[in-house]
Structures are given as C-alpha cells and as structure tokens.
Design a protein around this motif. Structure first.
Motif, PDB file in Angstrom:
ATOM      1  N   PRO A 154       0.813  -1.212   0.000  1.00 51.74           N
ATOM      2  CA  PRO A 154       0.000   0.000   0.000  1.00 51.74           C
ATOM      3  C   PRO A 154       0.848   1.265   0.000  1.00 51.74           C
ATOM      4  N   GLU A 175       3.149  -4.896  -5.245  1.00 47.04           N
ATOM      5  CA  GLU A 175       2.365  -5.158  -4.046  1.00 47.04           C
ATOM      6  C   GLU A 175       3.182  -5.800  -2.931  1.00 47.04           C
ATOM      7  N   THR A 179       2.359  -7.641   0.129  1.00 54.08           N
ATOM      8  CA  THR A 179       1.178  -8.304   0.689  1.00 54.08           C
ATOM      9  C   THR A 179       1.221  -8.312   2.217  1.00 54.08           C
ATOM     10  N   ALA A 180       0.089  -8.669   2.808  1.00 54.89           N
ATOM     11  CA  ALA A 180       0.031  -8.792   4.275  1.00 54.89           C
ATOM     12  C   ALA A 180       1.010  -9.852   4.751  1.00 54.89           C
ATOM     13  N   TYR A 230       3.343  -6.036   4.385  1.00 54.99           N
ATOM     14  CA  TYR A 230       3.118  -4.867   3.525  1.00 54.99           C
ATOM     15  C   TYR A 230       4.421  -4.220   3.064  1.00 54.99           C
ATOM     16  N   SER A 257       0.415   1.586   6.446  1.00 56.97           N
ATOM     17  CA  SER A 257       0.506   0.315   7.184  1.00 56.97           C
ATOM     18  C   SER A 257       1.181   0.437   8.537  1.00 56.97           C
ATOM     19  N   ALA A 299      -4.973  -0.803  -1.579  1.00 59.32           N
ATOM     20  CA  ALA A 299      -5.191  -2.027  -0.796  1.00 59.32           C
ATOM     21  C   ALA A 299      -6.683  -2.182  -0.527  1.00 59.32           C
ATOM     22  N   THR A 351      -8.664  -3.458   2.744  1.00 57.12           N
ATOM     23  CA  THR A 351      -8.371  -2.870   4.048  1.00 57.12           C
ATOM     24  C   THR A 351      -9.108  -1.559   4.294  1.00 57.12           C
TER      25      THR A 351
END
Length: 397
Positions: free
Chosen positions: A124, A144, A146-147, A151, A178, A365, A368
């Motif tokens: 993000p 990206e 990712t989680a 992030y 994030s 994102a 979220t």
C-alpha cells in the motif's frame, strides 16, 4: 466554449483521506456524534517553545521573503538534525526547505521526471504518490507488498519491476498507511538492487520519530556513501513535532537535484512561510521532550487498541511498528455483513455507526481500511466498540 481544464488534471483522483475527513466534519456540524479516525495528524498542539519562537520572530520583524530554498539558519538546523539523529553529513546546497513534505515531493517529481518515466510505488502507498507522479508526466508502476510480507516489497519484486524507463523507487518507512518499518537489512537489500539498476531512491521518512516497542528507524541514506548519493531523503516536522498546519518539509540529497528543486520553487512558492521556518529552527534546535512524550502516547494507545480491534469478527490486523495507523484487512467482515466491497462497508460505518475510517482502496489495498489512533484513547475505544457492535449486528453466517 473551449475546453478549459488541462489534460493533466482530468485523471486526478481526489485525496480519499481529505474527502472522508471533510464528510465526517460535515456530519459533526449537523450535530451527529461522529468519531473521526481518518486524520493523518497528531492530536497534540504544537509544543509551546515552538509557538513562542514563532511569535518572537514576528515581533522582531522577521516576516519578509527568505531565499527560495529556505533560511540559512534553518538549513543548518536540518543539517545538524541529520547528523545528530541519522549520522548523515550534508552541505547547505544539498538541502531544500519546502511547503510541507508533500510539496517537496511534488517539486521533486517535477524536476526528475520526463514524459513516460516510471516510478516504482509499493502497495500500500500514500495516496498522493501516484497522483504526483502522473502530474509530472510520469507513470506509476505498482508493486504489491502483501500482508504476508508485512506490507513490504522484496528485492526480487523491485528488480522485476525495473525497466529501461524506470527513474526511481519510493520507500516510505515508517509507512503510511501500514505503519510497517523496513529493517536495516531489508533496506540494504533493496538499495543493492537500486544501485545495480541505476535508479534513484526516494526515501520518505516523515514518520521517523514515531516508532514503537524498541524498533529503530534507519535511513536509506545511512547505508553507504554510494547509496546516499542516489537517495533523496524527504522529511519534515509535521508528524514529529505536531506541526501539520505549519507546512514545513525538506529534502536532502544531490546538489544538482536540490538546485533544480530550488529553481522551480523560486517560480512557484517563492519560499516556505517565513514564520513557520523560524518555528522549525526551534523545533530542531530546542528541547525534544515533547517529541518523546507524543511518541509514548501513541505507543500506549497502540498497545491498548490493537487487541481490541483484532477481536472484531472478520478483522485481520497486523501490529504496526510506527506511524499512527492500523490497516486491518476487513474483507471478511464486509462480506459477512452484506456489503459488496470494503468501500461500501466503510461508507456504512460512517453513516450507520458514526465512525469515519479511510477505505484502503485509496492506498491501493482494497481489502483494508485505515484507522488513525491520533486521537484520545477514550474516543478510540468507543469507536472500536461501535465498529464491533455494527459488525456483530449484521453478521451473516
């Protein structure tokens, strides 16, 4: 009638953070008890010594134009700060003071990007990065984080995204939205790729002072002199000293880039507000106790609110290490409560639960929402209670 608007502004996406904040304010003015968790600014006043310095400068008549790149005394205060806090050495011609870090970034993109140049932006991302790149004729290239990667992007992802048109990569640590922080080792690995691919590194360090639980901030420019030479550090006093409205930011980096930014500023802003510059001299040269007090307050709120937010059904929350945001994945909660998207879920939270959050779609994102804990613990806990009640009342198995 002829077309009046320039093509460059027709594709702009309005700031989602400012839009939600404005909507929440509008509802409050209508007498609705809205709790706003959208604002990206500390809820503390600017420290008194800084206010006093601003008043003193005005009473002394220091209210005239300054050099376009900033007061010499402020450049020196920034140089001293970078040496003291980051162990970095800069000269006055390698520093520019601008109208907030946001405008510093805007000016930077204007002077480094030609039509079609690419800038790699991790997802993000802060909402203004892609818009500013596009306004300069550049092309945002998204990668990206990712989680599962907390992030953050990997060196391989960065390497894969670079093309012959790539001009720069943006690294924001601590991150908005994030709150995640790149470790020294992670930054070194990314810097190695940037060096091998011969691209600039734009290191946005505006949340530098807001780090928690023993985690330390490390500047990309600290890695080596070679990396420092290809890094533009962007920072300011907005978040660290609760001076968002004063609009003072700065960039530190190569003299040729800083000169180009200064030349552009001379034809756009002239100079950052003189009074605010003198206030910032005190912010950096004066006592830093208020900075630490704010940091501790944010850390305390995070420790208390994180487990409460994590307990809401359908919320998946990574614990941030810095800034003052939480970025839960609420895609399950949105689906289980009957909403077709997280954006619709966030809209309903505002209209039905009277809690304003920022949809993650504005940060790239979509799953979220961003919640700011830059407000009192009492309001934070009430907001989480409202969200929890809202989700449970609509939950459909």
């Amino acid at each position: 009638m002829r077309e009046l608007l320039a093509n460059r502004v027709k594709t702009l996406t309005p700031s989602s953070t400012l839009a939600i904040t404005a909507k929440a304010k509008e509802l409050k003015e209508q007498g609705i008890d809205v709790i706003g968790l959208g604002a990206g600014e500390p809820d503390f006043n600017t420290p008194q010594n800084i206010l006093d310095a601003a008043v003193e400068s005005m009473t002394k008549g220091l209210t005239k134009y300054t050099p376009a790149g900033g007061l010499p005394v402020l450049k020196q205060a920034i140089i001293d700060k970078l040496a003291r806090d980051n162990h970095l050495t800069y000269k006055p011609n390698e520093i520019i003071v601008g109208v907030g870090a946001k405008h510093v970034l805007y000016t930077l993109f204007q002077v480094i990007l030609n039509e079609g140049d690419e800038v790699i932006i991790p997802i993000p991302y802060w909402v203004s990065y892609p818009e500013q790149v596009k306004l300069a004729g550049g092309v945002p290239v998204y990668v990206e984080g990712t989680a599962e990667q907390s992030y953050k992007i990997t060196p391989q992802q960065l390497a894969d995204a670079v093309t012959e048109k790539t001009k720069a990569v943006i690294i924001n640590s601590p991150s908005n939205p994030s709150g995640m922080i790149y470790s020294r080792e992670e930054l070194e690995a990314l810097a190695k790729v940037a060096d091998e691919k011969d691209i600039l590194i734009i290191s946005d360090e505006i949340y530098e002072k807001l780090v928690y639980n023993g985690v330390e901030h490390f500047s990309m420019a600290q890695i080596s002199e070679q990396i420092k030479a290809r890094t533009i550090v962007v920072n300011g006093v907005a978040k660290s000293h609760s001076m968002t409205g004063w609009r003072i930011g700065y960039a530190a980096g190569r003299a040729d880039i800083i000169k180009a930014m200064t030349d552009l500023a001379s034809h756009s802003t002239s100079n950052a507000t003189t009074t605010a510059q003198y206030a910032t001299v005190e912010a950096y040269n004066g006592p830093q106790t208020a900075v630490e007090e704010m940091r501790k307050a944010f850390e305390s709120r995070l420790e208390k609110i994180y487990p409460q937010l994590s307990a809401i059904p359908g919320f998946k929350v990574l614990k941030p290490q810095g800034a003052f945001y939480l970025l839960p994945d609420v895609s399950e909660a949105a689906a289980k409560t009957g909403y077709e998207s997280v954006d619709a879920f966030a809209k309903a939270l505002l209209e039905e639960a009277n809690v304003a959050v920022i949809p993650g779609s504005g940060f790239g994102a979509d799953a979220t929402i961003r919640l700011s804990y830059a407000t009192s613990l009492e309001l934070l806990e009430e907001a989480v209670r409202r969200i929890d009640t809202f989700v449970k009342s609509k939950w459909q198995d």
